[in-house]
Design a protein around this motif. Structure first.
Motif, mmCIF file in Angstrom:
data_model
loop_
_atom_site.group_PDB
_atom_site.id
_atom_site.type_symbol
_atom_site.label_atom_id
_atom_site.label_comp_id
_atom_site.label_asym_id
_atom_site.label_seq_id
_atom_site.Cartn_x
_atom_site.Cartn_y
_atom_site.Cartn_z
ATOM 1 N N VAL A 1 33.489 32.299 28.318
ATOM 2 C CA VAL A 1 34.245 33.275 29.122
ATOM 3 C C VAL A 1 34.564 34.510 28.271
ATOM 4 O O VAL A 1 34.473 35.651 28.757
ATOM 5 C CB VAL A 1 35.531 32.638 29.696
ATOM 6 C CG1 VAL A 1 36.393 33.692 30.384
ATOM 7 C CG2 VAL A 1 35.166 31.530 30.671
ATOM 8 N N ALA A 2 34.890 34.289 27.008
ATOM 9 C CA ALA A 2 35.134 35.438 26.116
ATOM 10 C C ALA A 2 33.866 36.289 25.998
ATOM 11 O O ALA A 2 33.929 37.517 25.964
ATOM 12 C CB ALA A 2 35.591 34.949 24.744
ATOM 13 N N GLY A 3 32.712 35.633 25.963
ATOM 14 C CA GLY A 3 31.441 36.356 25.918
ATOM 15 C C GLY A 3 31.206 37.170 27.186
ATOM 16 O O GLY A 3 30.718 38.297 27.137
ATOM 17 N N ALA A 4 31.561 36.576 28.321
ATOM 18 C CA ALA A 4 31.412 37.289 29.593
ATOM 19 C C ALA A 4 32.366 38.484 29.654
ATOM 20 O O ALA A 4 32.017 39.552 30.173
ATOM 21 C CB ALA A 4 31.669 36.335 30.755
ATOM 22 N N MET A 5 33.573 38.306 29.107
ATOM 23 C CA MET A 5 34.521 39.431 29.059
ATOM 24 C C MET A 5 33.951 40.572 28.219
ATOM 25 O O MET A 5 34.058 41.751 28.588
ATOM 26 C CB MET A 5 35.853 38.966 28.458
ATOM 27 C CG MET A 5 36.667 38.064 29.354
ATOM 28 S SD MET A 5 38.070 37.342 28.461
ATOM 29 C CE MET A 5 38.889 38.792 27.840
ATOM 30 N N GLY B 1 31.705 54.509 38.157
ATOM 31 C CA GLY B 1 32.945 53.866 37.749
ATOM 32 C C GLY B 1 34.052 54.872 37.551
ATOM 33 O O GLY B 1 33.960 55.984 38.077
ATOM 34 N N PRO B 2 35.072 54.557 36.782
ATOM 35 C CA PRO B 2 35.207 53.307 36.036
ATOM 36 C C PRO B 2 35.631 52.157 36.943
ATOM 37 O O PRO B 2 36.402 52.354 37.875
ATOM 38 C CB PRO B 2 36.312 53.634 35.021
ATOM 39 C CG PRO B 2 37.142 54.676 35.691
ATOM 40 C CD PRO B 2 36.191 55.481 36.541
ATOM 41 N N ALA B 3 35.116 50.965 36.632
ATOM 42 C CA ALA B 3 35.451 49.778 37.401
ATOM 43 C C ALA B 3 36.156 48.765 36.501
ATOM 44 O O ALA B 3 35.677 48.487 35.401
ATOM 45 C CB ALA B 3 34.177 49.156 37.973
ATOM 46 N N PRO B 4 37.272 48.233 36.968
ATOM 47 C CA PRO B 4 37.876 47.128 36.217
ATOM 48 C C PRO B 4 36.991 45.894 36.337
ATOM 49 O O PRO B 4 36.213 45.774 37.283
ATOM 50 C CB PRO B 4 39.226 46.928 36.919
ATOM 51 C CG PRO B 4 39.047 47.480 38.288
ATOM 52 C CD PRO B 4 38.007 48.555 38.193
ATOM 53 N N GLY B 5 37.134 44.991 35.397
ATOM 54 C CA GLY B 5 36.275 43.811 35.377
ATOM 55 C C GLY B 5 37.039 42.532 35.654
ATOM 56 O O GLY B 5 38.253 42.449 35.429
ATOM 57 N N ILE B 6 36.306 41.543 36.157
ATOM 58 C CA ILE B 6 36.911 40.227 36.331
ATOM 59 C C ILE B 6 35.856 39.162 36.054
ATOM 60 O O ILE B 6 34.703 39.293 36.488
ATOM 61 C CB ILE B 6 37.534 40.056 37.733
ATOM 62 C CG1 ILE B 6 38.281 38.726 37.825
ATOM 63 C CG2 ILE B 6 36.490 40.189 38.851
ATOM 64 C CD1 ILE B 6 39.240 38.635 39.008
ATOM 65 N N VAL B 7 36.246 38.160 35.293
ATOM 66 C CA VAL B 7 35.385 37.000 35.061
ATOM 67 C C VAL B 7 35.860 35.889 35.989
ATOM 68 O O VAL B 7 37.031 35.505 35.963
ATOM 69 C CB VAL B 7 35.447 36.516 33.597
ATOM 70 C CG1 VAL B 7 34.505 35.322 33.403
ATOM 71 C CG2 VAL B 7 35.089 37.636 32.636
ATOM 72 N N LEU B 8 34.953 35.408 36.813
ATOM 73 C CA LEU B 8 35.269 34.345 37.778
ATOM 74 C C LEU B 8 34.724 33.032 37.230
ATOM 75 O O LEU B 8 33.513 32.894 37.011
ATOM 76 C CB LEU B 8 34.650 34.680 39.134
ATOM 77 C CG LEU B 8 35.184 36.002 39.718
ATOM 78 C CD1 LEU B 8 34.323 36.474 40.896
ATOM 79 C CD2 LEU B 8 36.636 35.851 40.157
ATOM 80 N N ILE B 9 35.620 32.097 37.001
ATOM 81 C CA ILE B 9 35.253 30.839 36.328
ATOM 82 C C ILE B 9 35.069 29.763 37.390
ATOM 83 O O ILE B 9 36.039 29.381 38.063
ATOM 84 C CB ILE B 9 36.339 30.445 35.310
ATOM 85 C CG1 ILE B 9 36.648 31.632 34.380
ATOM 86 C CG2 ILE B 9 35.895 29.241 34.513
ATOM 87 C CD1 ILE B 9 37.803 31.379 33.423
#
Lengths: 252, 91
Positions: A105-109, A37-45
């Motif tokens: 989603v907050a948990g996934a973040m 990394g570092p890798a930015p993150g994304i949550v896909l809903i």
């Protein structure tokens, strides 16, 4: 750096569990580029049809672009089986609770943020009901660095459309939005209709929010879905360029 | 668009699913995104036994016109069938 054919590529993808609403252990599909990394993150809903193949492939697509991407199974609690059967059960129950989705989603973040290779930057994005949920999360939770609403129906809601599961129209939370917003819409869509997108844009503008909306003629609801008749190649290709430019600007 | 339009009704009968016949307890009739039919919205009917889990489901996804034609056909078949039964009972 642009991709070159002589460059090494590696991905890892797997099912994980993270802590969601009310402390529940929720499944997520995680994909990320190999390396430190570092890798930015994304949550896909995911959309109303559920935690399906299209969303798993979407998760891989973001990982190939360098993101640690996670797609939580918002339907985890109704049981397990074929994705369509699980999604049908949720459809027959009238959908999922907004509060539950926001917490999941907050948990996934948080799961992404805790990964040792995380850059600490996190986006949320979703299509259809997932676009609405993405907007809701960005308004109701801190720590969102960018949000993408792909044709989220029901951001603007009539009072008679409010239910116990969806008690507040997300547009009502707009004052609390801090993340930059990208909106992608088809002008032939009926929910959100062009008039509803106008209404949403007016509220964002009045509140001085950082947003960009791209609205496509000749496209309706779900015009990214390459396995559905709604797919519109030209519009989808342009919109994907907008997506990468937006994320490069705010997350990388 | 997710319409979230769904009508539920208890039913009695059986359906044939992926693992054979099972007792049906509910019919869920929705007008929303189909999973497979090539429409933005379809009239979806899930014949289910929810107590047995997500897999206890027999599904159809119909165009609106097809759904109306199906309703008419069901009612017609019921009417003719019940009339035949009445004639038989009357001897």
């Amino acid at each position: 750096m642009p991709y070159s054919t002589d460059q090494y590529e590696g991905l890892m993808a797997e099912t994980v569990r993270f802590t969601g609403h009310q402390g529940d252990a929720v499944h997520g599909y995680l994909a990320r580029p190999l390396g430190a990394g570092p890798a930015p993150g994304i949550v896909l809903i995911h959309h109303a049809p559920g935690w399906d193949t299209w969303y798993k492939e979407l998760t891989l697509k973001f990982a190939r672009r360098g993101y640690a991407a996670i797609c939580p199974n918002l339907y985890d609690r109704v049981g397990h089986g074929a994705p369509q059967d699980v999604a049908a059960m949720v459809r027959n129950a009238g959908g999922v609770l907004d509060d539950q989705v926001v917490d999941d989603v907050a948990g996934a973040m948080q799961y992404l943020r805790d990964l040792p290779y995380s850059s600490g930057k996190i986006a949320v994005a979703g299509t259809c009901s997932g676009g609405r949920h993405a907007y809701l999360v960005a308004c109701r939770r801190t720590g969102v660095d960018a949000v993408i609403d792909f044709w989220g129906g029901g951001v603007v809601m009539r009072p008679e459309d409010l239910t116990e599961k969806r008690p507040v129209a997300p547009i009502q939370y707009t004052d609390a939005l801090t993340a930059p917003l990208l909106g992608i819409f088809g002008n032939d869509d009926r929910n959100p209709s062009p008039e509803q997108v106008d209404q949403h844009e007016a509220v964002l503008k009045a509140a001085g929010k950082d947003y960009e909306f791209h609205r496509y003629d000749g496209a309706g609801h779900g015009f990214f879905y390459h396995d559905r008749p709604a797919y519109r190649q030209e519009q989808a290709s342009d919109a994907w360029r907008k997506v990468w430019a937006f994320l490069d600007k705010h997350l990388v | 668009m997710c319409t979230y339009v769904v009508e539920k009704t208890p039913i009695a009968g059986c359906g044939s699913g992926a693992e054979g016949w099972f007792d049906l307890k509910e019919a869920n009739v929705s007008y929303d995104h189909p999973f497979n039919a090539p429409y933005e919205h379809a009239l979806n009917i899930d014949f289910t036994n929810e107590a047995e889990g997500p897999g206890a489901r027999v599904a159809v996804e119909l165009s609106a016109d097809s759904a109306r034609a199906l309703v008419a056909a069901i009612l017609e078949a019921l009417e003719r069938g019940e009339e035949a039964e009445r004639r038989e009972m009357a001897g």
